[in-house]
Design a protein around this motif. Sequence first.
Motif, PDB file in Angstrom:
ATOM      1  N   ASP A  45       0.831  -1.203   0.000  1.00  0.00           N
ATOM      2  CA  ASP A  45       0.000   0.000   0.000  1.00  0.00           C
ATOM      3  C   ASP A  45       0.870   1.259   0.000  1.00  0.00           C
ATOM      4  O   ASP A  45       1.849   1.348   0.752  1.00  0.00           O
ATOM      5  CB  ASP A  45      -0.895   0.044   1.240  1.00  0.00           C
ATOM      6  CG  ASP A  45      -2.057  -0.922   1.145  1.00  0.00           C
ATOM      7  OD1 ASP A  45      -2.623  -1.060   0.050  1.00  0.00           O
ATOM      8  OD2 ASP A  45      -2.397  -1.529   2.186  1.00  0.00           O
ATOM      9  N   PRO A  46       0.496   2.268  -0.788  1.00  0.00           N
ATOM     10  CA  PRO A  46       1.184   3.560  -0.714  1.00  0.00           C
ATOM     11  C   PRO A  46       0.712   4.334   0.514  1.00  0.00           C
ATOM     12  O   PRO A  46      -0.482   4.332   0.832  1.00  0.00           O
ATOM     13  CB  PRO A  46       0.773   4.269  -2.006  1.00  0.00           C
ATOM     14  CG  PRO A  46      -0.567   3.675  -2.340  1.00  0.00           C
ATOM     15  CD  PRO A  46      -0.560   2.264  -1.827  1.00  0.00           C
ATOM     16  N   VAL A  47       1.631   4.991   1.183  1.00  0.00           N
ATOM     17  CA  VAL A  47       1.280   5.781   2.369  1.00  0.00           C
ATOM     18  C   VAL A  47       2.008   7.124   2.317  1.00  0.00           C
ATOM     19  O   VAL A  47       3.073   7.257   1.715  1.00  0.00           O
ATOM     20  CB  VAL A  47       1.644   5.055   3.688  1.00  0.00           C
ATOM     21  CG1 VAL A  47       0.783   3.821   3.886  1.00  0.00           C
ATOM     22  CG2 VAL A  47       3.120   4.692   3.731  1.00  0.00           C
ATOM     23  N   LEU A  48       1.396   8.109   2.958  1.00  0.00           N
ATOM     24  CA  LEU A  48       2.029   9.404   3.177  1.00  0.00           C
ATOM     25  C   LEU A  48       2.496   9.441   4.626  1.00  0.00           C
ATOM     26  O   LEU A  48       1.700   9.234   5.541  1.00  0.00           O
ATOM     27  CB  LEU A  48       1.041  10.539   2.915  1.00  0.00           C
ATOM     28  CG  LEU A  48       1.544  11.942   3.253  1.00  0.00           C
ATOM     29  CD1 LEU A  48       2.644  12.374   2.286  1.00  0.00           C
ATOM     30  CD2 LEU A  48       0.396  12.950   3.232  1.00  0.00           C
ATOM     31  N   VAL A  49       3.776   9.685   4.833  1.00  0.00           N
ATOM     32  CA  VAL A  49       4.341   9.777   6.183  1.00  0.00           C
ATOM     33  C   VAL A  49       4.666  11.242   6.458  1.00  0.00           C
ATOM     34  O   VAL A  49       5.467  11.851   5.740  1.00  0.00           O
ATOM     35  CB  VAL A  49       5.610   8.915   6.323  1.00  0.00           C
ATOM     36  CG1 VAL A  49       6.169   9.031   7.741  1.00  0.00           C
ATOM     37  CG2 VAL A  49       5.302   7.461   5.980  1.00  0.00           C
ATOM     38  N   SER A  50       4.023  11.819   7.457  1.00  0.00           N
ATOM     39  CA  SER A  50       4.242  13.224   7.813  1.00  0.00           C
ATOM     40  C   SER A  50       4.987  13.305   9.132  1.00  0.00           C
ATOM     41  O   SER A  50       4.688  12.556  10.077  1.00  0.00           O
ATOM     42  CB  SER A  50       2.906  13.966   7.941  1.00  0.00           C
ATOM     43  OG  SER A  50       2.205  13.925   6.722  1.00  0.00           O
ATOM     44  N   CYS A  51       5.948  14.213   9.187  1.00  0.00           N
ATOM     45  CA  CYS A  51       6.759  14.408  10.386  1.00  0.00           C
ATOM     46  C   CYS A  51       6.469  15.795  10.957  1.00  0.00           C
ATOM     47  O   CYS A  51       6.922  16.806  10.401  1.00  0.00           O
ATOM     48  CB  CYS A  51       8.240  14.277  10.052  1.00  0.00           C
ATOM     49  SG  CYS A  51       8.683  12.674   9.343  1.00  0.00           S
ATOM     50  N   PRO A  52       5.708  15.911  12.045  1.00  0.00           N
ATOM     51  CA  PRO A  52       5.327  17.227  12.590  1.00  0.00           C
ATOM     52  C   PRO A  52       6.540  17.994  13.122  1.00  0.00           C
ATOM     53  O   PRO A  52       7.443  17.416  13.735  1.00  0.00           O
ATOM     54  CB  PRO A  52       4.372  16.867  13.735  1.00  0.00           C
ATOM     55  CG  PRO A  52       3.947  15.454  13.471  1.00  0.00           C
ATOM     56  CD  PRO A  52       5.092  14.800  12.789  1.00  0.00           C
ATOM     57  N   LEU A  53       6.552  19.290  12.883  1.00  0.00           N
ATOM     58  CA  LEU A  53       7.597  20.178  13.385  1.00  0.00           C
ATOM     59  C   LEU A  53       7.026  21.051  14.488  1.00  0.00           C
ATOM     60  O   LEU A  53       5.882  21.484  14.412  1.00  0.00           O
ATOM     61  CB  LEU A  53       8.137  21.074  12.270  1.00  0.00           C
ATOM     62  CG  LEU A  53       8.799  20.381  11.079  1.00  0.00           C
ATOM     63  CD1 LEU A  53       9.205  21.412  10.030  1.00  0.00           C
ATOM     64  CD2 LEU A  53      10.001  19.577  11.525  1.00  0.00           C
ATOM     65  N   ARG A  54       7.837  21.306  15.508  1.00  0.00           N
ATOM     66  CA  ARG A  54       7.381  22.194  16.592  1.00  0.00           C
ATOM     67  C   ARG A  54       7.302  23.642  16.119  1.00  0.00           C
ATOM     68  O   ARG A  54       6.499  24.422  16.613  1.00  0.00           O
ATOM     69  CB  ARG A  54       8.340  22.085  17.784  1.00  0.00           C
ATOM     70  CG  ARG A  54       8.272  20.736  18.497  1.00  0.00           C
ATOM     71  CD  ARG A  54       8.981  20.805  19.842  1.00  0.00           C
ATOM     72  NE  ARG A  54       8.806  19.569  20.587  1.00  0.00           N
ATOM     73  CZ  ARG A  54       9.672  18.561  20.566  1.00  0.00           C
ATOM     74  NH1 ARG A  54      10.766  18.659  19.823  1.00  0.00           N
ATOM     75  NH2 ARG A  54       9.460  17.465  21.263  1.00  0.00           N
ATOM     76  N   SER A  55       8.157  23.983  15.155  1.00  0.00           N
ATOM     77  CA  SER A  55       8.181  25.354  14.656  1.00  0.00           C
ATOM     78  C   SER A  55       8.532  25.328  13.174  1.00  0.00           C
ATOM     79  O   SER A  55       9.397  24.552  12.746  1.00  0.00           O
ATOM     80  CB  SER A  55       9.206  26.191  15.421  1.00  0.00           C
ATOM     81  OG  SER A  55       9.407  27.437  14.767  1.00  0.00           O
ATOM     82  N   ALA A  56       7.880  26.191  12.415  1.00  0.00           N
ATOM     83  CA  ALA A  56       8.187  26.291  10.992  1.00  0.00           C
ATOM     84  C   ALA A  56       9.411  27.171  10.749  1.00  0.00           C
ATOM     85  O   ALA A  56       9.906  27.242   9.628  1.00  0.00           O
ATOM     86  CB  ALA A  56       6.987  26.854  10.241  1.00  0.00           C
ATOM     87  N   ALA A  57       9.894  27.830  11.789  1.00  0.00           N
ATOM     88  CA  ALA A  57      11.028  28.737  11.624  1.00  0.00           C
ATOM     89  C   ALA A  57      12.328  27.976  11.381  1.00  0.00           C
ATOM     90  O   ALA A  57      13.213  28.453  10.678  1.00  0.00           O
ATOM     91  CB  ALA A  57      11.168  29.630  12.854  1.00  0.00           C
ATOM     92  N   ARG A  58      12.443  26.798  11.971  1.00  0.00           N
ATOM     93  CA  ARG A  58      13.669  26.012  11.825  1.00  0.00           C
ATOM     94  C   ARG A  58      13.328  24.700  11.144  1.00  0.00           C
ATOM     95  O   ARG A  58      12.483  23.931  11.621  1.00  0.00           O
ATOM     96  CB  ARG A  58      14.298  25.751  13.196  1.00  0.00           C
ATOM     97  CG  ARG A  58      14.698  27.010  13.940  1.00  0.00           C
ATOM     98  CD  ARG A  58      15.300  26.657  15.283  1.00  0.00           C
ATOM     99  NE  ARG A  58      16.505  25.847  15.131  1.00  0.00           N
ATOM    100  CZ  ARG A  58      17.045  25.138  16.110  1.00  0.00           C
ATOM    101  NH1 ARG A  58      16.471  25.103  17.297  1.00  0.00           N
ATOM    102  NH2 ARG A  58      18.142  24.431  15.901  1.00  0.00           N
ATOM    103  N   LEU A  59      14.008  24.441  10.060  1.00  0.00           N
ATOM    104  CA  LEU A  59      13.775  23.209   9.314  1.00  0.00           C
ATOM    105  C   LEU A  59      14.927  22.241   9.544  1.00  0.00           C
ATOM    106  O   LEU A  59      16.086  22.656   9.654  1.00  0.00           O
ATOM    107  CB  LEU A  59      13.652  23.504   7.815  1.00  0.00           C
ATOM    108  CG  LEU A  59      12.454  24.339   7.383  1.00  0.00           C
ATOM    109  CD1 LEU A  59      12.477  24.547   5.873  1.00  0.00           C
ATOM    110  CD2 LEU A  59      11.156  23.680   7.793  1.00  0.00           C
TER     111      LEU A  59
END
Length: 370
Positions: A45-59
């Motif tokens: 199965d294809p899946v989307l894996v998302s990794c949450p960030l605490r802040s968008a300011a630092r990648l």
Amino acid sequence: MRDSYHSGELHCQLTFANRTVSVPAQVQLIWERRWDPSNTGRLYDPVLVSCPLRSAARLPRSVALTPAPCGPADTLLPVDAAPLRRWQRTRRRRGFAVCVKGLDLPDDVSGRLVEWVEAQRLLGADAFIFYRFSTHERVTRVLRHYEAAGLATVVNVTLPGFQPNYAPDRRRLMRVSIWQKRRNELVHYNDCLYRSLYRYRFVVPVDVDELLVPLQYRTWPALLSHLEEVNPHLLHRFASLSVRHVYFFDNMTRTPDPSLPEHFHMLRHTERSANLSGRGVSSKSFVSTRGALTVFNHYALEPLYPYMQHEVRVVPRQALLHHYRASCPEELTVECRDNYYRHTVSDTSLQRYRDQLVRAVNDTMRQLGL
């Protein structure tokens, strides 16, 4: 992709300049179970894996997936932040990226591919992202030509897991396991969507025998400008704009235009079914990169926001999806006999572009020595 034996929790190891942080991953299936309810977990199965960030300011600089929060990582993936940073500075994106699922083309269709690419460019395509299993040497030459010109990205791909990658076995699997084939394709389409997020307003997932033709306007940008002018909230409400499908079978045109070489396949074949495919059947779409979370062959599978709908349909008088096939698909034999072949019409909507298209194709073929 994942199989039913490795569907436990996942964690993202996010590596920043001076530290590594582990967060639980969010895993979302890119599929609808109702499409093949008889499947009992035997397919990948294809899946989307998302990794949450605490802040968008630092990648993060890189990301790895692990089954345990701080376990060893097999693969470290670099994070390409340049498109996001560029968009944050300029707030500008180009218009349309065309997404083409895994090409497996052992025959020489190089001339037809050049006609197809140049037609897409005349309609408004800014870039192409091709996924390639294996192609004839002359087809590969065409792909490399457009890649060198900065118009295309060619991503070499394989089938994951225990699926075969020896070309004859792979083609056999694609014929006999249609549901696995369709799952595999979604990896390419969603990779194309995410490569394009901050570069293009729309992705257009189509095959190399399909052409999305505007009728009341000459180009895709002109059509979309009109639709947004009529409804300024269009792309806030809908994640994709889908276009009805119509067949151009080869034998519908009894006498293809003899003044053009055979590789001008679309210009030479001007007879089509008078009847369109059913609403929502085989349509293709302009998918909004700001509105789609996941995409499949025909339109946005999952909108990004809960208040959005998957698609809105462009009326046939404004645009049609031309599908050029040698013959009727086997699974549609009865419908072709009773519907598509019974009533045909002449469709010369591509002739508006004839002079420009012939020049562009001839120039490219000359450069390639084909």
